[in-house]
Enzyme design. Structure first.
Site, PDB file in Angstrom:
ATOM      1  N   GLU A 207       0.862  -1.188   0.000  1.00 40.44           N
ATOM      2  CA  GLU A 207       0.000   0.000   0.000  1.00 40.44           C
ATOM      3  C   GLU A 207       0.892   1.229   0.000  1.00 40.44           C
ATOM      4  O   GLU A 207       1.948   1.244   0.629  1.00 40.44           O
ATOM      5  CB  GLU A 207      -0.921   0.032   1.216  1.00 40.44           C
ATOM      6  CG  GLU A 207      -1.802   1.280   1.240  1.00 40.44           C
ATOM      7  CD  GLU A 207      -2.859   1.275   2.338  1.00 40.44           C
ATOM      8  OE1 GLU A 207      -3.775   2.106   2.279  1.00 40.44           O
ATOM      9  OE2 GLU A 207      -2.779   0.435   3.244  1.00 40.44           O
ATOM     10  N   CYS A 405      -6.487   1.274   2.662  1.00 41.38           N
ATOM     11  CA  CYS A 405      -7.294   2.486   2.654  1.00 41.38           C
ATOM     12  C   CYS A 405      -7.148   3.266   1.352  1.00 41.38           C
ATOM     13  O   CYS A 405      -8.085   3.924   0.906  1.00 41.38           O
ATOM     14  CB  CYS A 405      -6.918   3.358   3.853  1.00 41.38           C
ATOM     15  SG  CYS A 405      -7.361   2.630   5.443  1.00 41.38           S
ATOM     16  N   ASN A 536     -12.389  -3.085   1.415  1.00 38.04           N
ATOM     17  CA  ASN A 536     -11.283  -3.109   2.369  1.00 38.04           C
ATOM     18  C   ASN A 536     -11.751  -2.583   3.715  1.00 38.04           C
ATOM     19  O   ASN A 536     -12.102  -1.409   3.833  1.00 38.04           O
ATOM     20  CB  ASN A 536     -10.128  -2.238   1.876  1.00 38.04           C
ATOM     21  CG  ASN A 536      -9.058  -2.061   2.927  1.00 38.04           C
ATOM     22  OD1 ASN A 536      -8.307  -2.976   3.222  1.00 38.04           O
ATOM     23  ND2 ASN A 536      -8.999  -0.869   3.536  1.00 38.04           N
ATOM     24  N   GLU A 537     -11.806  -3.469   4.697  1.00 38.91           N
ATOM     25  CA  GLU A 537     -12.150  -3.076   6.070  1.00 38.91           C
ATOM     26  C   GLU A 537     -13.446  -2.278   6.132  1.00 38.91           C
ATOM     27  O   GLU A 537     -13.634  -1.433   7.007  1.00 38.91           O
ATOM     28  CB  GLU A 537     -11.026  -2.237   6.699  1.00 38.91           C
ATOM     29  CG  GLU A 537      -9.732  -2.972   6.922  1.00 38.91           C
ATOM     30  CD  GLU A 537      -8.720  -2.150   7.709  1.00 38.91           C
ATOM     31  OE1 GLU A 537      -8.971  -0.951   7.942  1.00 38.91           O
ATOM     32  OE2 GLU A 537      -7.679  -2.695   8.077  1.00 38.91           O
TER      33      GLU A 537
END
Length: 804
Positions: A207, A405, A536-537
């Protein structure tokens, strides 16, 4: 004493209830201004409805998940309502500013549904209440059996016990067991009892956090090469950040190089631009660097280029180049040349000087680039060689990218768009990075896929599930922060098509629209895409579920061979985890992405975590995990966890530590796996563990039992083993972790190693050690025992045939 704490607390709780307590009490919810309203929902009870006492010392039973970390996540004026069927509903204001109401429901006041958010004057709150048989006048004080309060108190006490237990450190354990003597154990390996396990268990997750891409893995040496930095990236940034000038250099946007790259610099005769790189440009004497630039001039002009030090002294050859009006249709001309460094310097600069420009005219400059010729695999627009090799040395079976994120972004306008990251560099669309800096997109999907191919890893791209990060800032268009309501449903068909286009770009032949674009970019043959992450999350909200469902069904219908990986939140428990798993299981999503960052002792205390998983439900990708630290104790705890994951690698298919990279002085998250600066790469002890598991993997798990001669469970669970077989060569890999402060001697009961030549690797040191490295040797045992030093990880590779 401590090991009996849980039973003692529960007995105290039960005794407190039984001591002439009422049959029923009143319950209500409230919050306090402590910690700026971030402590969430508290509960209070009363016997008479007038005099109130807090339940469990103001334990937080529900916290707001609205908006940005730090400034938001607040809960104000909660209203606790209960329907006739006994379901609880909590409505709360998220702040004093946005006019937004959060809602969640629960059957037991402990496990709450993921939260939804509504603009208070939109009528959506009233619709929600009506759908539940409630209204704003519903009673916020409810009468319940006293056992409800008892369960809440018990829940809080168990949570406190777990927290205390997981807070144990290596030092406190050693103090409590100061009289511990060396331990003995017997390892029984049953080679006939085996099961197939995942061959993709160890991978990496990249990331762009901590300057991992620009200024990191991406080998570009010029910062703000396209003059596209803005205050959106960082408050104090602008088009000339990282540049200094001599003379009045101006930024212009008229007739740009490309609409995605609007800003460029104008230099008059004698004016100079100097780029500082990413905190300096590191160069090596004799090395060659590929320089390129786009220029535009109305008449013949000359400019010079060279590398200099802080005093202006030359550190390379000097190029004198021509810019003329006889160039491309839009007036821009690309120039490519080579600079050769004449000295070693960690902090060189690139100087561009307008030597000759006609009076009243200016030289336009854009996309100023400098790459070392020695990139990973010597690729153009390539990767920093040492960093890319350090990652490759793990032998990752897959690479997840670009986030995290970053994938779903800070708001809908910042959702990572893969189509903006392919094609010519000057046509790619840069954007701000939610971690507080800039993304050039020079390291884009083409480069990610190429790197995966170069190192033999499966690509695992992650796309947003139609919603941005739940930690996003307020969006004035929707009136919401967090997921901001998601991409409007009337635009979701277009977004779903973007997802399908990615698969075609990666797997389609040259006859397809997007396969042709990949081929034109330099890769005629398809990339072999097998996995695709969606989300994602994410908060498992209504907005998320609607959009994920659309995407998943579209991919499954057109590309059934693709393994779609869903998401179950950022924790190993809680609402997103529970409801995420339920949602994915009902949809029959083949795999889900779990994340957790924990204390080292959590891994010691949860060794059976995956043993209980249903093998008929989705497989697990443990996409982000780490313990909080870069010490040997952290690394050994992670090794212990991976041993237990190997045992369960029939359900856990993939794992990746996170974050992967961090540039010293520019970190937004710690700990990380590999630290670096402009000249050095600094792998952590945690990295060494990942590398050992990546290099000593197997496709079959061999059953084994470890019997420890100490009766204490606290001692026993700090010695862990895993045995796997490499099917390609038949080698047996034995991994042993000793998290005790004393040496452990392990005898083999049914496998003779005496006199064999065994490749042995030992990682050892003190718990706080940050510099320990594995030591390997060819070991010929003079007995049938293995010595595990205190605080060690030992890996043995046994070559068949094996004597029993």
């Amino acid at each position: 004493m401590k090991k009996h704490m849980l039973s003692i607390m529960l007995l105290l709780s039960a005794g407190w209830v039984c001591a002439n307590q009422p049959d029923s009490v009143y319950v209500k919810g409230y919050t306090t201004a402590k910690n700026n309203y971030k402590d969430g929902l508290h509960l209070a009870y009363s016997i008479d409805g007038k005099h109130w006492q807090p339940v469990a010392d103001e334990f937080s039973f529900l916290k707001s998940d609205y908006g940005r970390w730090g400034a938001e996540k607040r809960m104000i004026n909660p209203q606790l309502l209960r329907t006739q069927n006994g379901t609880w509903h909590c409505l709360f204001e998220v702040n004093e500013r946005d006019g937004v109401v959060g809602v969640a429901s629960s059957e037991d006041l402990i496990l709450w549904t993921p939260q939804d958010y509504y603009v208070s004057n939109s009528g959506e709150v009233e619709k929600y209440l009506l759908s539940q048989g409630l209204d704003k006048k519903s009673n916020t004080v409810c009468k319940v059996p006293y056992q409800v309060v008892q369960r809440l108190v018990d829940h809080s006490m168990v949570a406190a016990y777990k927290n205390e237990k997981n807070a144990e450190t290596a030092e406190s354990f050693a103090t409590r067991h100061a009289d511990l003597k060396p331990v003995g154990a017997t390892l029984n390996i049953n080679q006939e009892d085996r099961k197939p396990i995942s061959d993709k268990l160890i991978g990496v997750f990249f990331e762009d956090i901590n300057y991992a891409a620009d200024g990191g893995l991406y080998a570009e040496l010029i910062q703000n090469r396209d003059f596209e930095y803005t205050s959106k990236d960082k408050k104090e940034w602008n088009s000339l950040t990282a540049w200094t000038s001599k003379g009045s250099v101006r930024i212009e946007t008229v007739n740009p190089l490309h609409d995605n790259n609007k800003h460029y610099a104008l230099l008059g005769s004698g004016q100079t631009l100097i780029n500082e790189g990413f905190n300096g440009i590191a160069i090596q004497a004799g090395e060659k660097y590929d320089f390129s630039v786009f220029v535009k001039a109305s008449s013949a002009s000359l400019f010079s280029v060279r590398l200099i030090d802080a005093a202006g002294k030359s550190l390379s050859n000097e190029l004198v180049l021509s810019a003329t009006s006889r160039s491309a249709a839009n007036g821009w001309k690309k120039i490519e040349k080579v600079l050769t460094a004449t000295a070693i310097a960690p902090d060189a600069r690139l100087e561009i000087k307008a030597v000759k420009v006609a009076s009243g005219e200016q030289l336009a400059v854009d996309m100023v680039s400098l790459f070392p010729q020695k990139t990973f695999r010597n690729r153009k627009n390539g990767l920093r060689k040492d960093l890319a090799q350090m990652i490759a040395d793990i032998k990752p079976r897959f690479v997840r990218f670009p986030g995290g994120c970053v994938a779903h972004g800070n708001g809908m306008d910042n959702i990572y768009n893969w189509k903006h990251t392919i094609g010519k560099l000057e046509e790619r669309k840069p954007d701000f990075n939610l971690w507080g800096y800039h993304q050039t997109k020079g390291l884009g999907y083409f480069e990610y896929f190429q790197y995966c191919e170069d190192i033999g890893a499966e690509p695992l791209p992650v796309l947003a599930a139609g919603v941005p990060c739940q930690n996003s800032a307020h969006n004035h268009a929707t009136g919401l922060a967090g997921q901001q309501g998601g991409i409007p449903m009337e635009h979701m068909d277009e977004y779903v098509q973007d997802v399908l286009d990615l698969i075609e770009w990666a797997t389609g032949d040259k006859s397809t629209v997007w396969g042709r674009k990949r081929a034109e970019a330099g890769h005629p043959k398809p990339f072999h895409l097998k996995y695709l992450g969606i989300g994602n999350e994410d908060l498992i909200s209504t907005a998320f579920k609607e959009r994920f469902d659309m995407i998943y069904k579209a991919v499954k219908a057109k590309y059934p061979e693709i393994t779609v990986i869903g998401t179950v939140g950022p924790f190993y428990e809680g609402s997103d985890y529970e409801f995420g798993w339920d949602f994915a299981s009902k949809l029959q999503v083949p795999m889900v992405d779990e994340h957790y960052y924990v204390a080292p002792t959590w891994m010691i205390n949860n060794q059976r975590y995956y043993d209980k998983y249903d093998r008929n439900k989705p497989k697990v990708y443990l996409g982000e995990y780490a313990t909080w630290g870069n010490t040997l104790y952290n690394a050994l705890s992670e090794a212990l966890h991976l041993c237990n994951v190997e045992r369960n690698a029939d359900v856990v298919s993939m794992t990746s530590y996170a974050p992967l990279l961090a540039k010293e002085g520019f970190t937004q998250w710690n700990p990380d796996l590999i630290y670096f600066n402009n000249t050095d790469v600094k792998p952590t002890i945690n990295y060494e563990v990942q590398k050992l598991f990546g290099n000593y993997s197997g496709e079959e798990y061999i059953a084994s039992d470890l019997t420890v001669d100490n009766p204490s469970a606290e001692i026993q669970k700090r010695i862990v083993q895993s045995v796997v077989r490499n099917k390609e060569n038949g080698n047996l890999i034995v991994k042993l972790v000793n998290l005790l402060p004393v040496e452990t001697t392990v005898g083999l009961s049914n496998l003779k190693i005496q006199g064999s030549v065994i490749k042995r690797t030992v990682l050892r040191g003190t718990p706080s050690d940050k510099k320990a490295v594995p030591v390997s040797d060819r070991w010929i045992p003079d007995g049938n025992k293995i010595i595990l030093p205190a605080y060690s990880f030992v890996v043995l590779e046994l070559i068949p045939p094996f004597a029993t």
